[in-house]
Design a protein around this motif. Sequence first.
Motif, PDB file in Angstrom:
ATOM      1  N   ASN A   1     -78.569  10.819  60.969  1.00 55.32           N
ATOM      2  CA  ASN A   1     -79.277  10.442  59.735  1.00 55.32           C
ATOM      3  C   ASN A   1     -80.246   9.303  59.979  1.00 55.32           C
ATOM      4  OD1 ASN A   1     -78.531  12.229  57.765  1.00 55.32           O
ATOM      5  ND2 ASN A   1     -76.594  11.157  57.353  1.00 55.32           N
ATOM      6  N   TRP A   2     -79.821   8.359  60.802  1.00 56.40           N
ATOM      7  CA  TRP A   2     -80.692   7.212  61.104  1.00 56.40           C
ATOM      8  C   TRP A   2     -81.947   7.691  61.859  1.00 56.40           C
ATOM      9  CZ3 TRP A   2     -81.925   4.570  65.792  1.00 56.40           C
ATOM     10  CH2 TRP A   2     -82.571   3.341  65.595  1.00 56.40           C
ATOM     11  N   LEU A   3     -81.764   8.634  62.787  1.00 61.61           N
ATOM     12  CA  LEU A   3     -82.921   9.174  63.513  1.00 61.61           C
ATOM     13  C   LEU A   3     -83.872   9.896  62.562  1.00 61.61           C
ATOM     14  CD1 LEU A   3     -81.195  10.664  66.708  1.00 61.61           C
ATOM     15  CD2 LEU A   3     -82.548   8.557  66.570  1.00 61.61           C
ATOM     16  N   ARG A   4     -83.288  10.571  61.555  1.00 60.55           N
ATOM     17  CA  ARG A   4     -84.107  11.340  60.598  1.00 60.55           C
ATOM     18  C   ARG A   4     -85.034  10.446  59.791  1.00 60.55           C
ATOM     19  NH1 ARG A   4     -78.899  14.486  59.018  1.00 60.55           N
ATOM     20  NH2 ARG A   4     -79.092  16.384  60.271  1.00 60.55           N
ATOM     21  N   GLN A   5     -84.598   9.225  59.522  1.00 60.34           N
ATOM     22  CA  GLN A   5     -85.407   8.370  58.639  1.00 60.34           C
ATOM     23  C   GLN A   5     -86.258   7.371  59.423  1.00 60.34           C
ATOM     24  OE1 GLN A   5     -84.371   4.721  57.873  1.00 60.34           O
ATOM     25  NE2 GLN A   5     -83.504   5.188  59.902  1.00 60.34           N
ATOM     26  N   LEU A   6     -86.330   7.527  60.743  1.00 57.63           N
ATOM     27  CA  LEU A   6     -87.174   6.604  61.517  1.00 57.63           C
ATOM     28  C   LEU A   6     -88.626   6.735  61.058  1.00 57.63           C
ATOM     29  CD1 LEU A   6     -85.971   6.939  65.235  1.00 57.63           C
ATOM     30  CD2 LEU A   6     -85.735   4.944  63.733  1.00 57.63           C
ATOM     31  N   PRO A   7     -89.341   5.617  60.968  1.00 54.91           N
ATOM     32  CA  PRO A   7     -90.754   5.708  60.574  1.00 54.91           C
ATOM     33  C   PRO A   7     -91.562   6.504  61.591  1.00 54.91           C
ATOM     34  CG  PRO A   7     -90.128   3.434  61.133  1.00 54.91           C
ATOM     35  CD  PRO A   7     -88.877   4.244  61.157  1.00 54.91           C
ATOM     36  N   GLN A   8     -92.643   7.114  61.106  1.00 55.80           N
ATOM     37  CA  GLN A   8     -93.435   8.028  61.936  1.00 55.80           C
ATOM     38  C   GLN A   8     -94.069   7.359  63.149  1.00 55.80           C
ATOM     39  OE1 GLN A   8     -93.650  11.474  61.621  1.00 55.80           O
ATOM     40  NE2 GLN A   8     -91.884  10.884  60.389  1.00 55.80           N
ATOM     41  N   GLN A   9     -94.211   6.024  63.133  1.00 57.08           N
ATOM     42  CA  GLN A   9     -94.842   5.374  64.286  1.00 57.08           C
ATOM     43  C   GLN A   9     -93.834   5.053  65.383  1.00 57.08           C
ATOM     44  OE1 GLN A   9     -94.487   4.007  61.295  1.00 57.08           O
ATOM     45  NE2 GLN A   9     -94.016   1.826  61.399  1.00 57.08           N
ATOM     46  N   ILE A  10     -92.576   5.489  65.191  1.00 56.41           N
ATOM     47  CA  ILE A  10     -91.567   5.277  66.238  1.00 56.41           C
ATOM     48  C   ILE A  10     -91.083   6.631  66.746  1.00 56.41           C
ATOM     49  CG2 ILE A  10     -89.262   4.362  66.730  1.00 56.41           C
ATOM     50  CD1 ILE A  10     -89.834   2.160  64.719  1.00 56.41           C
ATOM     51  N   LEU A  11     -91.160   6.801  68.063  1.00 56.75           N
ATOM     52  CA  LEU A  11     -90.724   8.056  68.687  1.00 56.75           C
ATOM     53  C   LEU A  11     -89.226   8.009  68.966  1.00 56.75           C
ATOM     54  CD1 LEU A  11     -91.483  10.776  70.190  1.00 56.75           C
ATOM     55  CD2 LEU A  11     -91.627   9.383  72.265  1.00 56.75           C
ATOM     56  N   ALA A  12     -88.511   9.081  68.620  1.00 59.88           N
ATOM     57  CA  ALA A  12     -87.097   9.203  68.990  1.00 59.88           C
ATOM     58  C   ALA A  12     -86.995  10.137  70.191  1.00 59.88           C
ATOM     59  CB  ALA A  12     -86.286   9.754  67.821  1.00 59.88           C
ATOM     60  N   VAL A  13     -86.527   9.610  71.312  1.00 57.70           N
ATOM     61  CA  VAL A  13     -86.317  10.429  72.503  1.00 57.70           C
ATOM     62  C   VAL A  13     -84.851  10.837  72.521  1.00 57.70           C
ATOM     63  CG1 VAL A  13     -86.490  10.543  75.012  1.00 57.70           C
ATOM     64  CG2 VAL A  13     -88.067   9.061  73.710  1.00 57.70           C
ATOM     65  N   ILE A  14     -84.606  12.131  72.351  1.00 63.10           N
ATOM     66  CA  ILE A  14     -83.234  12.632  72.280  1.00 63.10           C
ATOM     67  C   ILE A  14     -82.948  13.372  73.584  1.00 63.10           C
ATOM     68  CG2 ILE A  14     -81.643  14.123  70.989  1.00 63.10           C
ATOM     69  CD1 ILE A  14     -83.795  13.625  68.591  1.00 63.10           C
ATOM     70  N   ASP A  15     -82.165  12.727  74.444  1.00 62.40           N
ATOM     71  CA  ASP A  15     -81.908  13.250  75.786  1.00 62.40           C
ATOM     72  C   ASP A  15     -80.683  14.170  75.721  1.00 62.40           C
ATOM     73  OD1 ASP A  15     -81.273  13.662  78.468  1.00 62.40           O
ATOM     74  OD2 ASP A  15     -81.821  11.620  79.057  1.00 62.40           O
ATOM     75  N   GLU A  16     -80.934  15.468  75.863  1.00 64.45           N
ATOM     76  CA  GLU A  16     -79.843  16.457  75.801  1.00 64.45           C
ATOM     77  C   GLU A  16     -79.520  16.990  77.196  1.00 64.45           C
ATOM     78  OE1 GLU A  16     -80.768  19.431  72.842  1.00 64.45           O
ATOM     79  OE2 GLU A  16     -80.555  18.003  71.184  1.00 64.45           O
ATOM     80  N   ALA A  17     -79.387  16.085  78.162  1.00 67.35           N
ATOM     81  CA  ALA A  17     -79.112  16.491  79.548  1.00 67.35           C
ATOM     82  C   ALA A  17     -77.821  17.306  79.659  1.00 67.35           C
ATOM     83  CB  ALA A  17     -79.025  15.257  80.446  1.00 67.35           C
ATOM     84  N   TYR A  18     -76.874  17.050  78.733  1.00 64.91           N
ATOM     85  CA  TYR A  18     -75.563  17.715  78.808  1.00 64.91           C
ATOM     86  C   TYR A  18     -75.396  18.776  77.719  1.00 64.91           C
ATOM     87  CZ  TYR A  18     -74.909  13.897  82.011  1.00 64.91           C
ATOM     88  OH  TYR A  18     -75.079  13.031  83.065  1.00 64.91           O
ATOM     89  N   PHE A  19     -76.510  19.246  77.174  1.00 68.21           N
ATOM     90  CA  PHE A  19     -76.464  20.197  76.059  1.00 68.21           C
ATOM     91  C   PHE A  19     -75.583  21.408  76.361  1.00 68.21           C
ATOM     92  CE2 PHE A  19     -78.267  24.387  74.976  1.00 68.21           C
ATOM     93  CZ  PHE A  19     -77.769  24.480  73.683  1.00 68.21           C
ATOM     94  N   GLU A  20     -75.709  21.962  77.558  1.00 68.92           N
ATOM     95  CA  GLU A  20     -74.975  23.203  77.847  1.00 68.92           C
ATOM     96  C   GLU A  20     -73.459  22.975  77.814  1.00 68.92           C
ATOM     97  OE1 GLU A  20     -77.726  22.322  79.500  1.00 68.92           O
ATOM     98  OE2 GLU A  20     -79.096  23.978  79.094  1.00 68.92           O
ATOM     99  N   PHE A  21     -73.023  21.735  77.994  1.00 70.09           N
ATOM    100  CA  PHE A  21     -71.591  21.427  77.903  1.00 70.09           C
ATOM    101  C   PHE A  21     -71.184  21.127  76.468  1.00 70.09           C
ATOM    102  CE2 PHE A  21     -73.024  20.188  82.155  1.00 70.09           C
ATOM    103  CZ  PHE A  21     -72.190  20.990  82.926  1.00 70.09           C
ATOM    104  N   SER A  22     -72.015  20.392  75.749  1.00 73.17           N
ATOM    105  CA  SER A  22     -71.638  19.958  74.393  1.00 73.17           C
ATOM    106  C   SER A  22     -71.872  21.059  73.369  1.00 73.17           C
ATOM    107  CB  SER A  22     -72.442  18.723  73.989  1.00 73.17           C
ATOM    108  OG  SER A  22     -73.778  19.086  73.678  1.00 73.17           O
TER     109      SER A  22
END
Length: 376
Positions: free
Chosen positions: A195-216
Amino acid sequence: MLPFIRSDLAQLVSYTPHPGGDAGRPAEGIASIIDRLDTNESPFDLPEDLKQKLGWSVQQELESNRYPDGGHAALKRAIAQYATESASLPAAIVPDQISVSSGSDELIRSLLIATCLGGEGGILVADPTFSMYAITARTLGVPVVSVGRSEVTFETNLQAAQAALEAPTSPPIRAVFVVHPNSPTGNSLTAAEINWLRQLPQQILAVIDEAYFEFSGKTLLAELPQHPNWVILRTFSKAFRLAAYRVGYAIAHPELAATLEKIRLPYNLPSVSQTAAALTLAHRQELLTAIPLILKERDRLLTTLSQLSAWHIWPSTANFLFMRLKSGSDADLERCFTALRRQGTLVRKTCGGLRVTVGTPEENERTLARLTQMSM
Ligand SMILES: *Cc1c(COP(=O)(O)O)cnc(C)c1O
């Protein structure tokens, strides 16, 4: 230090690729079998028939005098298809949303260049987390703001994170780095964190590292269309068993993907790595059949290690576990780390604990036996 080298690099401590010793082998080589459980790779190499296919392609198709495909067109199409399928998305991911790199490490650097370089911004991380974000930022002179996490669940201290974003710092924070699930602690993002990532202001980039996606099995990809200020990083180094070939990719808004393409070196990915990545994608069903076994082994490790009274061990949605001594000093932890290493089990000592990669059943058996027998 040589007078022409940037003064701030003198203090910089680089990433330790193999904390257990050179090339993953302990320096003194006391044990004869080495269990390399310190870098979260898959314990399984490519199957023999895929190795043969790759070898054949190098011998018969690869023109070593020619530069690689600098546009990665075929690979991007295959990645777009896999990404779409991996999240059962209503609208397909298109190749224009993808940038491919020499490991996702390269993308971390490109993202910092794209957002923060030249005094334009700093980054926010929540420690403990993947150390490459802060290390790479420092190599570029990009300031790093760290906030803490819960000592119980390792959830980000969101109040501190929000306060850091709102603080009048110069330069302002331009990018937030999160890992889903986090390394070294193994926890997925919580609903509150998302939820916090969803409301980040547009001038801030959220880098979501899903290196372990295939496991999670957890991804935020489905929400990417609503958030042009999100980028998702994935890698072939873990579940796809290609750590040796160095292939990572980003999925983002086409404008950000185009910027990443602009920044990268023209021939950043060797032909053989592109071929290897495309080959593993074509055979993904076979390769990913190893995931349930690894998860079963992880849960077996967790259950057994939880019975050890000396250790606090956390649940994990990835292919590794994080554990800390319930009491004891860093010297005690170092003693455990060294004892494991002397017996041939290489793990990562980090953030006041040990991060142990799930290995083959035989390797895990040895990890369990060695930790169980360890006198505290
Ligand atoms: C392993 C890992 C990566 C992958 O890095 P590559 O450069 O693609 O090998 C990225 N992020 C995290 C958090 C990792 O643990």
